[in-house]
Write a protein that holds these residues in place. Sequence first.
Motif, short mmCIF file in Angstrom:
data_model
loop_
_atom_site.label_atom_id
_atom_site.label_comp_id
_atom_site.label_asym_id
_atom_site.label_seq_id
_atom_site.Cartn_x
_atom_site.Cartn_y
_atom_site.Cartn_z
N VAL A 303 0.84 -1.20 0.00
CA VAL A 303 0.00 0.00 0.00
C VAL A 303 0.87 1.25 0.00
O VAL A 303 0.64 2.21 -0.75
N GLN A 304 1.89 1.24 0.83
CA GLN A 304 2.78 2.40 0.92
C GLN A 304 3.56 2.60 -0.37
O GLN A 304 3.76 3.73 -0.82
N GLU A 305 3.99 1.50 -1.00
CA GLU A 305 4.75 1.59 -2.24
C GLU A 305 3.91 2.06 -3.41
O GLU A 305 4.37 2.82 -4.26
N THR A 306 2.66 1.59 -3.49
CA THR A 306 1.86 1.78 -4.71
C THR A 306 0.72 2.76 -4.58
O THR A 306 0.20 3.24 -5.59
N ASP A 307 0.26 3.03 -3.35
CA ASP A 307 -0.96 3.83 -3.13
C ASP A 307 -2.13 3.26 -3.92
O ASP A 307 -2.92 3.98 -4.52
N ALA A 308 -2.23 1.93 -3.91
CA ALA A 308 -3.27 1.24 -4.69
C ALA A 308 -4.67 1.62 -4.23
O ALA A 308 -4.91 1.83 -3.04
N ASP A 309 -5.58 1.70 -5.19
CA ASP A 309 -6.99 1.93 -4.88
C ASP A 309 -7.75 0.63 -4.68
O ASP A 309 -8.79 0.60 -4.02
#
Length: 337
Positions: A303-309
Amino acid sequence: MKKLQDIPVSVLDLAPIVEGGTAADSFHNTLDLARHAEEWGYHRYWLAEHHNMTGVASSATSLVIGHVAAGTKHIRVGSGGIMLANHAPLMIAEQFGTLESLYPGRIDLGLGRAPGSDQAAARAMRRSLGSDGSEFPEQLSELRAYFDPNGVGSRPLGVRAVPGEGLNVPIWLLGSSGFSAQLAGQLGLPFAFASHFAPDYLLPALHLYRSSFKPSETLDKPHVMVGLGITAADTADQARWLATSQQQQFLNIIRGRTGKLQPPVDSMDGLWSPQEKALVQSKQLYSIAGDKDGIKERLLQIVQETDADEFIIASQVYDHSARIHSYELVAELIKES
């Protein structure tokens, strides 16, 4: 940073045919998994198009999507993805228009530009073997025009998709490189990246998508789905054992082979060379095998690496009950986060 419970999580079912099993078994297991996924709160259930692979049952993808949608109640069902190079855009518009008419508000159309097959299968589908995917934007424009009641786009004069025209079938672009990422950004479409088998390109592709994004009638801001391979079990050792089925599958792909999903083994030593081991592991940077705590820790890092939705999870586990339990554990840890 986003909380895990705020990120929708979906299922990517590669419809595995296991050693000793049949395609009929796979379809039974697919529907069983979909019903459990719906019960546990998964957001979408996607199936992938592959051809000439003895270990994958979802070659007739739209038919399997219909099978899942008919056997569930509210979970979104779709393609992850349809390989548009294999099809006339009109036929895909009609197929997914039919699905949306039968199961309104539940159908997604994820599209890829690769053939999802080898050259022999590509030839059998009457494709040009010299295709490099450069025609994909034109095919996509034609497909989108069939859904547009005003005919905006590049559909042939006088040709309409019935059913299909005027229906809201959300289109996603799928990719494992920068081409579809940039195109999705330019068109303002949601983008899903196949990091479960192309991890090296994930972060560059997401940057390209977000930096090239233009707001559209579909989206006012970028929307990213990240594909992950997850094998969850009650203990980390058990999960790593179960994950050897997926490792054997990757090894066969590296060797240019196809085959049914194999049972787990106590050790991969002796099955692969040091070079093959390194290559398989390099393809699994975004594949996680562990207990709930270990998977949660790695998911938070991603999550931190990609900021995925959104996340979409592929779990290639030989034993169906263990596969079901893997998805159950992931659903539990998301709710507990």
